[in-house]
Design a protein around this motif. Structure first.
Motif: not given
Length: 734
Positions: A266-267, A271, A287
């Motif tokens: 999702t980083e 996202p 991240k």
């Protein structure tokens, strides 16, 4: 070209046919269009086919998420209702039967209804449409001696199929199919199979029982597998032991690392608000983890105690038992490609005839005919919870297991009909060549077995069936053919399942029902090009009963054209196994005598699930939740076989229970299915759900309104367990 793009005849737009995956769908426009070929390189993501049309709108007949990127590929936004100003855009629409990408230069708006997703351009003009098949093929075949140390070198190359070592490889479309492995005297690697330097090493003793369970890890980590004494995983500066509890710890590593990759991704390019990211209580810099090299990232993952994330892990989908024999080496790429948990049992429990105390209807080689036809114990055997299956069916049902021609037979009454032929009192419960085995129970939804023996309650996976998954080539027609064959007058009720196939928007079915086929007619039918055969009738040691004789597929020299099947007859395992060996991909068969009434019910359940796009293994899993007699059936061949694609891509199963306040608790189990494998992202179209989930997933809502549930279940035909009883979304009444 595997994808055809043609103008629609009765509406404005195009029809897209993927001949490899046997899928077809329509894309609508606001005016007549004449698609013209354009370079595939015009799209940000790779595509197999690309056309351009002149239009002011694009609409697809399904609810989807629209992902918008700028001209440079940077992700700008995604959702199902938004507007964008003038600009150059690359747009992805998901899910669709193929990967679907648009590129155009205009401001636009996205809107959805309960059945469609629409993109309206502010300025009509040229829109490029790109399509990529979800089909995956291996880059080549590695030949290798089958001793464990040589095989380690081959397993070390499974990860060459990965298209990235970032956490995005948790998406199925970025993993690729591992190269095949074939026994040979010399070790050879095709030019297109290039190793990926991930920095991960898996150390195991050079024995099959240690090598086979790590094949999914070797693939997913692009790891080098090397011989050593103590099983472990190594990276630069870290070591993770795989003992004690080697197989269990190996499974934990797969589940934990995959889960954390789904959170970390999702980083990156996607996202999104991921539910599992929100609920996994870990104080980690995601991240930073996303940007680490694979080996270093994995080392930090494994520093997290498994118990800290265990509550958030979904139930894994598949466990495969691969017997530690050299003849099973060719199955390893297929097992790894499914990201299956792998066990390699050295010993296995045989299933013997124990007088009904343990297994009941599963007979052994020395079972006597009298025991098969006149035993006093329930022919349904013993249920998984220890109770007799006959108890669940009632006395009128459990006597149906024997079908001898003697006076004690009840085959001439409607209450006593079985799916076995009633002409041979000499036949036993199973063939003398059949050896049943009882694999250890699994914690996963599905279970496959690779090796000798017929497994109880598991998919008997075979190499030839998995190869046919890869050999699926161009088809001559895009319609899906279903043939229902009923060879017994007393079973005509199940023949009505033909009404359950083809209940789909946007999927075209050719459905035929035939009765009382002769031996020659059935032979011709099996050799014809049929996507799914639903057989209803009798099977015994002589084969499949026909109007004039028997057709024994184990003796006949046939070239089978049927792709998948349900043989809903007594003891149909060997006939089904012969179908797979001679050309089918897979099917559902029985291991025992089956009573007519529950067999009819199960046949109707399987028909609806296959029609809804479920694969064989998941369809049988759902049927077993409803019918205890479902444990008399297993899948043989490729359990991942489907006959069409589900509307949402995945395989969702809904469970509803009414609360005292008039609301409902709703649970949605989403299973991987076909190209939408483990790691696929899904967003249920329910107004109270704002997050995405990764598949497999278990979604729970405590207070869902009747209106929101009705809106959700109207999107596609779904199996629904309402107060623990199976019904269907097009029939449910709240």
């Amino acid at each position: 070209m595997s994808i055809d793009i043609d103008p629609l005849r009765e509406a404005d737009g195009i029809t897209v046919t993927d001949h490899i995956e046997n899928t077809q769908f329509e894309v609508y426009t606001d005016r007549p269009v004449d698609p013209r070929r354009r370079p595939e390189s015009n799209h940000y993501f790779p595509v197999d086919a690309s056309v351009a049309v002149e239009t002011g709108a694009i609409e697809i007949p399904r609810v989807a998420v629209v992902e918008t990127r700028g001209g440079d590929g940077a992700l700008l936004t995604h959702g199902d209702c938004y507007e964008m100003p003038d600009g150059i855009y690359h747009v992805g629409i998901n899910p669709a039967p193929t990967k679907l990408y648009l590129t155009f230069e205009s401001g636009f708006s996205v809107s959805t209804t309960d059945r469609t997703t629409r993109i309206d351009l502010d300025t009509p003009g040229t829109v490029g449409l790109g399509f990529r098949s979800l089909h995956q093929t291996p880059a080549g075949t590695i030949t290798t001696p089958t001793d464990p140390e040589s095989l380690m070198d081959a397993v070390s190359l499974l990860g060459s199929a990965l298209q990235t070592t970032s956490p995005e490889r948790s998406f199925p479309t970025l993993r690729g199919h591992p190269p095949l492995i074939e026994p040979a005297e010399e070790f050879r690697v095709p030019e297109r199979v290039e190793p990926v330097e991930s920095g991960v090493r898996i150390v195991v003793p050079p024995e099959y029982r240690y090598l086979y369970p790590v094949v999914s890890l070797a693939y997913y980590f692009a790891a080098d597998v090397v011989p050593g004494d103590a099983p472990r995983i190594e990276g630069d500066g870290w070591t993770y032991p795989l003992e004690p509890g080697f197989e269990e710890r190996t499974a934990r590593v797969l589940r934990q690392s995959f889960h954390m990759d789904c959170l970390a991704r999702t980083e990156g390019f996607y996202p999104v608000d991921l539910h599992e990211r929100e609920t996994t209580d870990l104080d980690l810099d995601w991240k930073r983890l996303y940007n680490l090299p694979l080996a270093e990232r994995l080392g930090e993952y494994l520093e997290v105690p498994f118990e800290d994330i265990k509550p958030e892990l979904p139930q894994w989908t598949l466990t495969t038992d691969v017997r530690p024999d050299p003849e099973n080496v060719e199955m390893l790429p297929f097992v790894a490609g499914e990201l299956s948990i792998v066990r390699s049992p050295e010993t296995v429990t045989p299933v013997d005839d124990d007088g009904g105390v343990g297994v009941g209807f599963f007979g052994g080689a020395d079972r006597s005919p009298s025991a098969a036809t006149r035993r006093e114990v329930p022919v349904g055997g013993v249920a998984p919870d220890g109770g007799a299956l006959g108890d669940a069916l009632g006395d009128a049902e459990f006597v149906r297991g024997g079908a001898s021609a003697g006076a004690e037979s009840m085959a001439d009454t409607s209450a006593g009909t079985t799916r076995g032929a009633d002409a041979s009192a000499e036949r036993g419960a199973v063939s003398a060549q059949t050896e049943f085995v009882r694999p250890e129970p699994v914690d996963t939804v599905e279970h496959a077995w690779v090796g000798d023996g017929v497994p109880l309650d598991a998919n008997k996976a075979t190499l030839d069936a998995y190869h046919r998954r890869l050999e699926a080539g161009r088809v001559e027609q895009s319609r899906i053919s279903v043939l229902v064959v009923c060879n017994d007058e007393q079973m005509r009720e199940e023949g009505n399942v033909a009404d359950l196939y083809g209940l789909r928007d946007m999927v075209q079915f050719d459905i035929e029902v035939r009765h009382d086929l002769t031996r020659a007619e059935l032979r011709e039918t099996l050799e014809s090009d049929v996507d799914f055969l639903h057989y209803i009738g009798h099977v015994d040691d002589r084969g499949m009963q026909c109007a004039d004789s028997y057709l024994d597929l184990t003796d006949e020299d046939l070239e089978i054209g049927v792709s998948a099947f349900l043989l809903n007859a007594c003891q149909s395992y060997q006939q089904g196994e012969a179908l797979v060996h001679r050309g089918s991909r897979g099917g559902i068969v029985t291991l025992s005598d089956v009573a007519n009434s529950p067999a009819t019910t199960l046949g109707r359940i399987i028909a609806r699930l296959m029609n809804s796009g479920f694969n064989l293994r998941t369809a049988l899993h759902v049927a077993k939740r409803e019918l205890i007699t479902g444990h008399q059936y297993i899948v043989v061949g490729d359990g991942g076989t489907t006959i069409c694609q589900s509307r949402s891509g995945i395989a969702p199963v809904v469970q509803l229970a009414k609360s005292d306040d008039g609301l409902y608790s709703m649970e949605i189990d989403s299973y991987p299915n076909g190209p939408y494998g483990v790691g696929t992202m899904t967003t249920p179209n329910v107004d109270t759900i704002n997050s995405s989930y990764y598949v497999p997933s278990h979604i729970h809502m405590d207070s869902a309104s009747k209106e929101s549930i009705n809106q959700f279940v109207e999107l596609e035909t779904l199996p629904i367990f309402l107060e623990e009883k199976l019904t269907w979304s097009d029939r449910v009444e709240l």
